[in-house]
Design a protein around this motif. Structure first.
Motif, PDB file in Angstrom:
ATOM      1  N   LEU A   1       8.951   4.546  13.358  1.00  0.00           N
ATOM      2  CA  LEU A   1       7.808   5.984  13.592  1.00  0.00           C
ATOM      3  C   LEU A   1       8.048   6.855  13.282  1.00  0.00           C
ATOM      4  N   VAL A   2       9.163   7.130  12.481  1.00  0.00           N
ATOM      5  CA  VAL A   2       9.551   8.153  11.831  1.00  0.00           C
ATOM      6  C   VAL A   2       9.840   8.004   9.777  1.00  0.00           C
ATOM      7  N   VAL A   3      10.895   7.013  10.042  1.00  0.00           N
ATOM      8  CA  VAL A   3      10.584   6.281   8.173  1.00  0.00           C
ATOM      9  C   VAL A   3       9.577   6.414   7.583  1.00  0.00           C
ATOM     10  N   ASP A   4       9.050   4.754   8.260  1.00  0.00           N
ATOM     11  CA  ASP A   4       7.775   4.974   7.764  1.00  0.00           C
ATOM     12  C   ASP A   4       6.739   5.975   7.879  1.00  0.00           C
ATOM     13  N   THR A   5       6.690   6.829   8.543  1.00  0.00           N
ATOM     14  CA  THR A   5       5.828   6.939   8.476  1.00  0.00           C
ATOM     15  C   THR A   5       5.410   8.287   7.595  1.00  0.00           C
TER      16      THR A   5
ATOM     17  N   ASP B   1       3.574 -13.654 -24.319  1.00  0.00           N
ATOM     18  CA  ASP B   1       3.107 -14.275 -23.718  1.00  0.00           C
ATOM     19  C   ASP B   1       2.499 -13.730 -22.135  1.00  0.00           C
ATOM     20  N   PRO B   2       0.733 -14.719 -22.037  1.00  0.00           N
ATOM     21  CA  PRO B   2       0.819 -14.252 -20.401  1.00  0.00           C
ATOM     22  C   PRO B   2       1.086 -14.334 -19.385  1.00  0.00           C
ATOM     23  N   VAL B   3       2.151 -15.273 -20.032  1.00  0.00           N
ATOM     24  CA  VAL B   3       2.548 -15.333 -17.991  1.00  0.00           C
ATOM     25  C   VAL B   3       4.526 -14.537 -18.016  1.00  0.00           C
ATOM     26  N   ASP B   4       4.301 -13.918 -18.869  1.00  0.00           N
ATOM     27  CA  ASP B   4       5.332 -12.297 -18.915  1.00  0.00           C
ATOM     28  C   ASP B   4       5.394 -11.770 -17.269  1.00  0.00           C
ATOM     29  N   PRO B   5       7.144 -12.145 -16.437  1.00  0.00           N
ATOM     30  CA  PRO B   5       7.324 -11.606 -15.377  1.00  0.00           C
ATOM     31  C   PRO B   5       6.080  -9.766 -15.440  1.00  0.00           C
ATOM     32  N   VAL B   6       5.972  -9.806 -13.907  1.00  0.00           N
ATOM     33  CA  VAL B   6       5.384  -8.903 -13.821  1.00  0.00           C
ATOM     34  C   VAL B   6       6.214  -7.993 -12.661  1.00  0.00           C
ATOM     35  N   GLU B   7       5.620  -6.937 -12.487  1.00  0.00           N
ATOM     36  CA  GLU B   7       6.338  -6.119 -11.353  1.00  0.00           C
ATOM     37  C   GLU B   7       4.929  -5.206 -10.255  1.00  0.00           C
ATOM     38  N   VAL B   8       5.200  -5.658  -9.033  1.00  0.00           N
ATOM     39  CA  VAL B   8       4.590  -4.960  -8.209  1.00  0.00           C
ATOM     40  C   VAL B   8       4.730  -4.124  -7.703  1.00  0.00           C
ATOM     41  N   VAL B   9       3.366  -2.704  -7.590  1.00  0.00           N
ATOM     42  CA  VAL B   9       3.862  -1.627  -7.936  1.00  0.00           C
ATOM     43  C   VAL B   9       3.246  -1.699  -6.184  1.00  0.00           C
ATOM     44  N   PRO B  10       4.232  -0.699  -5.212  1.00  0.00           N
ATOM     45  CA  PRO B  10       3.111  -0.499  -3.976  1.00  0.00           C
ATOM     46  C   PRO B  10       1.846   0.694  -4.097  1.00  0.00           C
ATOM     47  N   ASP B  11       0.966   0.782  -3.544  1.00  0.00           N
ATOM     48  CA  ASP B  11       0.623   2.540  -3.539  1.00  0.00           C
ATOM     49  C   ASP B  11       1.277   2.920  -2.355  1.00  0.00           C
ATOM     50  N   PRO B  12       1.746   3.667  -2.847  1.00  0.00           N
ATOM     51  CA  PRO B  12       2.469   4.755  -1.287  1.00  0.00           C
ATOM     52  C   PRO B  12       1.790   5.182  -0.053  1.00  0.00           C
ATOM     53  N   SER B  13       0.750   6.003  -1.132  1.00  0.00           N
ATOM     54  CA  SER B  13      -0.486   6.347   0.576  1.00  0.00           C
ATOM     55  C   SER B  13      -0.486   5.047   0.785  1.00  0.00           C
ATOM     56  N   ARG B  14      -1.296   4.191   0.388  1.00  0.00           N
ATOM     57  CA  ARG B  14      -1.806   3.333   1.452  1.00  0.00           C
ATOM     58  C   ARG B  14      -0.216   2.904   2.274  1.00  0.00           C
ATOM     59  N   ARG B  15       0.418   2.637   2.224  1.00  0.00           N
ATOM     60  CA  ARG B  15       1.172   2.401   2.781  1.00  0.00           C
ATOM     61  C   ARG B  15       1.355   3.192   3.780  1.00  0.00           C
ATOM     62  N   LEU B  16       1.673   4.335   3.797  1.00  0.00           N
ATOM     63  CA  LEU B  16       1.984   5.351   4.996  1.00  0.00           C
ATOM     64  C   LEU B  16       0.306   5.245   5.483  1.00  0.00           C
ATOM     65  N   PHE B  17      -0.232   5.026   4.697  1.00  0.00           N
ATOM     66  CA  PHE B  17      -2.024   4.744   6.178  1.00  0.00           C
ATOM     67  C   PHE B  17      -1.378   3.532   6.899  1.00  0.00           C
ATOM     68  N   ILE B  18      -0.921   2.495   6.389  1.00  0.00           N
ATOM     69  CA  ILE B  18      -0.761   1.615   7.394  1.00  0.00           C
ATOM     70  C   ILE B  18      -0.105   1.782   8.726  1.00  0.00           C
ATOM     71  N   ALA B  19       1.155   2.375   8.284  1.00  0.00           N
ATOM     72  CA  ALA B  19       2.301   2.463   8.798  1.00  0.00           C
ATOM     73  C   ALA B  19       2.208   3.617  10.243  1.00  0.00           C
ATOM     74  N   ARG B  20       1.248   4.411   9.568  1.00  0.00           N
ATOM     75  CA  ARG B  20       0.536   5.336  11.005  1.00  0.00           C
ATOM     76  C   ARG B  20      -0.179   4.871  11.676  1.00  0.00           C
ATOM     77  N   SER B  21      -1.090   4.435  10.922  1.00  0.00           N
ATOM     78  CA  SER B  21      -1.771   3.473  12.061  1.00  0.00           C
ATOM     79  C   SER B  21      -1.453   2.446  12.757  1.00  0.00           C
ATOM     80  N   VAL B  22      -0.591   2.049  12.725  1.00  0.00           N
ATOM     81  CA  VAL B  22       0.583   0.973  13.745  1.00  0.00           C
ATOM     82  C   VAL B  22       1.058   1.911  14.926  1.00  0.00           C
ATOM     83  N   ALA B  23       2.037   2.528  14.256  1.00  0.00           N
ATOM     84  CA  ALA B  23       2.386   3.981  15.098  1.00  0.00           C
ATOM     85  C   ALA B  23       1.907   4.132  16.002  1.00  0.00           C
ATOM     86  N   ILE B  24       0.160   4.832  15.514  1.00  0.00           N
ATOM     87  CA  ILE B  24      -0.654   5.420  16.514  1.00  0.00           C
ATOM     88  C   ILE B  24      -1.245   4.860  17.375  1.00  0.00           C
ATOM     89  N   GLY B  25      -1.450   3.435  16.905  1.00  0.00           N
ATOM     90  CA  GLY B  25      -2.061   1.936  17.562  1.00  0.00           C
ATOM     91  C   GLY B  25      -0.929   1.978  18.943  1.00  0.00           C
TER      92      GLY B  25
END
Length: 394
Positions: free
Chosen positions: A22-26, A110-134
């Motif tokens: 409810l605090v750290v994630d939101t 090389d098309p199979v070079d390793p990739v780094e998946v970067v989370p979208d901070p604004s979407r993470r906050l939106f999901i966390a806040r939605s779960v917290a509110i719900g």
């Protein structure tokens, strides 16, 4: 102290979980929102532990100032943890999808070079806040509903029980059963007056109070219990100790109830209505106070041709009751679980959660109680007052 330590650890872990979700994630790091949320969680934990600590160390009149917010928060904490726990799977699924487009981690053809998946901070906050509110809305709704159940009028139940030995002339004998009234910081004289009024309206033949009347001493709660003197029935009112009486000065309460005209049955019995053996035994907690149940003493001199109705606070005492041919045991103690899902935990300690059942040849009726302990909340286990109607088999 042992009780506080045992409860303090899971309560602390629960607050840590809530702080994370409810605090750290939101909130974003080093913001006013995160600092405020952290202080609020710490404050809620201290209020709750304070309510648990003072509930037995100060008078109910003083304790209520911490007991109300502390115990309501305990219920919210419990159902928030459940709601957030249930939401963990959909939350993680949504977070997996809440990522930006893959960004190459290295250059090269090389098309199979390793990739780094970067989370979208604004979407993470939106999901966390939605779960917290719900989760907050769900928990708040459940607790709000549970408070209306706990603080409202007990449900009036009518339960017929057929006893083979009962004389035909006594068929229809009605016993008003009430348990777990729990006078204390949150329930006082008006609660007792309501229970007395509801019982008297039934015009029962006998009143049975099967333990856990109080959470405090006679000096603190004598005035709250005083309306019991107004109970009316044809064959009197009777009382047996529950575990909480032993935490509250049981000897003084026995004397006080006797003064109010509520007859304590302390491992003893009598014949009522000329054909029913009414027996009462002390609660099992009394063993630690040199006042435990004594079935042999209680059944001495009873007429075996008459049906036996036993008053015993805890349903688990039915094992001794059935061994002695008791026809009907009236109990309380479980609160029906008080708050779902505790109703699934009770069977680990007691043979029945609530209602009428049979153990060997003994009928067992367990009241959900007319009060509550701890949170002023009942979910899936509304309070009750029961009129048990005895019927003959003939």
């Amino acid at each position: 102290m042992i009780f506080l330590l045992l409860l303090g650890v899971p309560v602390a872990l629960g607050h840590l979980y809530l702080w994370r979700r409810l605090v750290v994630d939101t909130t974003r790091p080093r913001t006013v929102g995160r600092r405020t949320g952290t202080v609020a969680i710490i404050g809620a934990f201290l209020v709750l532990m304070g309510a648990l600590a003072v509930s037995r160390s100060v008078s109910p009149e003083q304790a209520k100032f911490l007991a109300w917010p502390g115990f309501v928060w305990l219920a919210l904490l419990f159902y928030l943890a459940i709601a957030l726990g249930i939401a963990e799977i959909p939350r993680r699924v949504l977070l997996r999808r809440a990522t930006a487009a893959p960004v190459p981690a290295g250059a090269g053809p090389d098309p199979v070079d390793p990739v780094e998946v970067v989370p979208d901070p604004s979407r993470r906050l939106f999901i966390a806040r939605s779960v917290a509110i719900g989760s907050g809305i769900a928990a708040g709704g459940v607790v709000g509903y549970g408070m209306t159940q706990a603080l409202g009028d007990p449900k009036l139940l009518n339960v017929p029980v057929t006893l083979d030995k009962l004389q035909t002339s006594l068929s229809g004998f009605r016993i008003a059963v009430v348990s777990d009234i729990h006078l204390g910081p949150l329930l006082g004289r008006s609660h007792t007056e309501r229970i007395v009024r509801m019982i008297n309206e039934q015009e029962a033949d006998l009143v049975a109070i099967v333990g856990d009347l109080v959470d405090g001493t006679v000096a603190e709660l004598g005035e709250a219990a005083a309306p019991l003197r107004d109970l009316v029935s044809r064959h009197g009112s009777f009382f047996v100790t529950g575990n909480h009486e032993y935490f509250s000065g049981h000897e003084q309460w026995i004397a006080e109830l006797d003064r109010l005209g509520v007859n304590p049955l302390r491992n003893e019995g009598l014949t009522v209505a000329g054909g029913i053996e009414l027996v009462g035994v002390n609660d099992v907690t009394g063993k630690s106070y040199d006042d435990g149940p004594d079935f042999d003493r209680a059944f001495t001199g009873r007429d075996t041709a008459n049906p036996v109705v036993l008053l015993a606070h805890q349903p688990v005492q039915v094992a001794d009751a059935s061994a002695r041919g008791v026809d009907l045991q009236l109990s309380g103690h479980t609160h029906g679980g008080q708050m779902v899902p505790f109703n699934f935990v009770v069977p680990a300690q007691q043979p029945s959660v609530a209602g009428l059942s049979k153990v060997d040849d003994t009928w067992l009726y367990v009241s959900r109680g007319a009060g509550f302990w701890g949170p002023p909340v009942r979910v899936g286990a509304p309070p009750d007052i029961t009129v048990v109607e005895l019927r003959s088999a003939g």
